[in-house]
Design an enzyme around this catalytic site. Structure first.
Site, PDB file in Angstrom:
ATOM      1  N   CYS A 194       0.807  -1.216   0.000  1.00 44.57           N
ATOM      2  CA  CYS A 194       0.000   0.000   0.000  1.00 44.57           C
ATOM      3  C   CYS A 194       0.843   1.271   0.000  1.00 44.57           C
ATOM      4  O   CYS A 194       0.317   2.352  -0.271  1.00 44.57           O
ATOM      5  CB  CYS A 194      -0.939   0.000   1.201  1.00 44.57           C
ATOM      6  SG  CYS A 194      -2.058  -1.420   1.255  1.00 44.57           S
ATOM      7  N   HIS A 208      -2.979   7.042   3.013  1.00 42.24           N
ATOM      8  CA  HIS A 208      -3.461   5.815   2.387  1.00 42.24           C
ATOM      9  C   HIS A 208      -4.866   5.529   2.887  1.00 42.24           C
ATOM     10  O   HIS A 208      -5.158   5.633   4.080  1.00 42.24           O
ATOM     11  CB  HIS A 208      -2.514   4.666   2.738  1.00 42.24           C
ATOM     12  CG  HIS A 208      -3.056   3.317   2.428  1.00 42.24           C
ATOM     13  ND1 HIS A 208      -3.627   3.004   1.212  1.00 42.24           N
ATOM     14  CD2 HIS A 208      -3.125   2.184   3.186  1.00 42.24           C
ATOM     15  CE1 HIS A 208      -4.016   1.738   1.234  1.00 42.24           C
ATOM     16  NE2 HIS A 208      -3.726   1.225   2.413  1.00 42.24           N
ATOM     17  N   ASN A 256     -10.218   0.085  -0.055  1.00 39.85           N
ATOM     18  CA  ASN A 256      -8.757   0.118   0.015  1.00 39.85           C
ATOM     19  C   ASN A 256      -8.186  -0.435  -1.282  1.00 39.85           C
ATOM     20  O   ASN A 256      -8.209  -1.641  -1.513  1.00 39.85           O
ATOM     21  CB  ASN A 256      -8.293  -0.702   1.222  1.00 39.85           C
ATOM     22  CG  ASN A 256      -6.781  -0.708   1.381  1.00 39.85           C
ATOM     23  OD1 ASN A 256      -6.039  -0.375   0.469  1.00 39.85           O
ATOM     24  ND2 ASN A 256      -6.323  -1.114   2.556  1.00 39.85           N
TER      25      ASN A 256
END
Length: 335
Positions: free
Chosen positions: A122, A258, A289
């Site tokens: 990520c 993020h 996500n």
């Protein structure tokens, strides 16, 4: 003794444009709950996610990257031939080789350019952005396409109540190049391999090939461990990024962490002591996500809605599998 020559480039680098691609299929929490014992309210209260996007079977990390990049290139009024580097951040290009980036570069008409992938989970976009800025300042390239793209939905066990509602699909691209003023600060990055198992593929491909009748590999996450690490350590990383850029918290206009969990990002916002009127990205609510794609997707959304403006000072913090992180202060692109 012959001295080896070196190169040097421009020092003032920034984001020129951003492009986004979101798959058309919208998946609600209620649909997710058809496979697990949960509810829309429970998922939203713990993650901030209401809906997410799943890619079509024929779509891939590469195809989504191409679509997002076409938008970024068009917004910058450039063509593929103007680009001399392509960096793709992804964990879901489902081929050991070739990499995703050369495929994307060829589709966009970027001829004979360095094109390579970054695998940092990520935080991959932040790593790719830092490398691109350093390449330009070092004279290795002038205009680089940086892409975050993921097709995570096939990697998720849809009966795993701990994460089946989190990881999803999408792509976004930014063009990095010369800027009249400095637009990308130093990258603060690192990793904690002692916690590598916190986000992992549970079975490696060789083991699966040796026992194809057994369980297939899936993405697994130790949610509590990741939450604690991100909520309490990433604030320090964000402060380090601001210090490196010579920027104070009250000068930050936009915070784009993020998009992993809205509760984590609320804690980070508080710990960083940003201005009350600072814009906080919350693309996770309707996107989920998207791992390496989440920061540029959120950036694109903020500009598209007018919540953020070109030139705004933004703090980016990526964090995730590795466990790895990367953060920098940037100026929001013009388009």
């Amino acid at each position: 003794m012959t001295e080896i020559a070196t190169t040097s480039g421009i020092s003032s680098v920034g984001l020129l444009s951003v492009g986004a691609y979101r798959p058309t299929r919208v998946v609600t929490n209620d649909e997710i709950c058809e496979n697990i014992d949960s509810s829309d309210e429970w998922i939203y209260s713990r993650t901030g996610i209401k809906t997410r996007r799943f890619a079509a079977p024929e779509e891939s990390a590469a195809s989504m990257a191409i679509e997002a990049s076409r938008e970024a290139i068009a917004k910058a009024a450039l063509t593929g031939s103007d680009i001399d580097g392509v960096i793709v951040a992804t964990s879901t290009h489902f081929l050991q080789t070739p990499a995703c980036a050369p495929i994307v570069a060829a589709a966009l008409g970027c001829q004979n350019v360095p094109a390579f992938d970054i695998s940092a989970g990520c935080s991959g976009f932040g790593h790719a952005l830092g490398i691109a800025a350093d390449m330009i300042r070092g004279g290795s390239a002038a205009t680089i396409l940086v892409i975050g793209t993921e097709k995570l939905s096939p990697t998720v066990d849809m009966t795993d109540r701990s994460n089946c509602f989190i990881f999803v699909d999408g792509a976004a691209s930014v063009l990095v190049g010369h800027s009249p003023i400095q637009g990308i600060g130093p990258t603060v990055w690192g990793s904690d391999g002692e916690q590598a198992a916190a986000i992992r593929q549970d079975i490696d491909w060789i083991s699966h090939a040796e026992n194809p009748a057994g369980p297939r590999p899936f993405l697994r996450m130790e949610g509590t461990a990741v939450f604690r690490w991100a909520a309490f350590e990433m604030g320090k990383v964000g402060q380090q990024a601001m210090d490196a850029a010579g920027v104070k918290p009250d000068e930050i206009d936009v915070f784009i962490p993020h998009q992993a969990n809205s509760r984590i990002n609320e804690l980070l916002t508080k710990n960083l002591q940003l201005r009350p009127d600072a814009v906080i990205a919350n693309d996770i609510e309707h996107t989920g996500n998207t791992s390496a794609a989440s920061i540029p997707l959120a950036m694109a959304e903020l500009l598209a809605t007018g919540a953020a403006k070109p030139g705004d000072l933004a703090l980016l913090i990526g964090y995730g599998a590795g466990l790895s992180y990367a953060a920098q202060v940037v100026r929001m692109p013009n388009s």
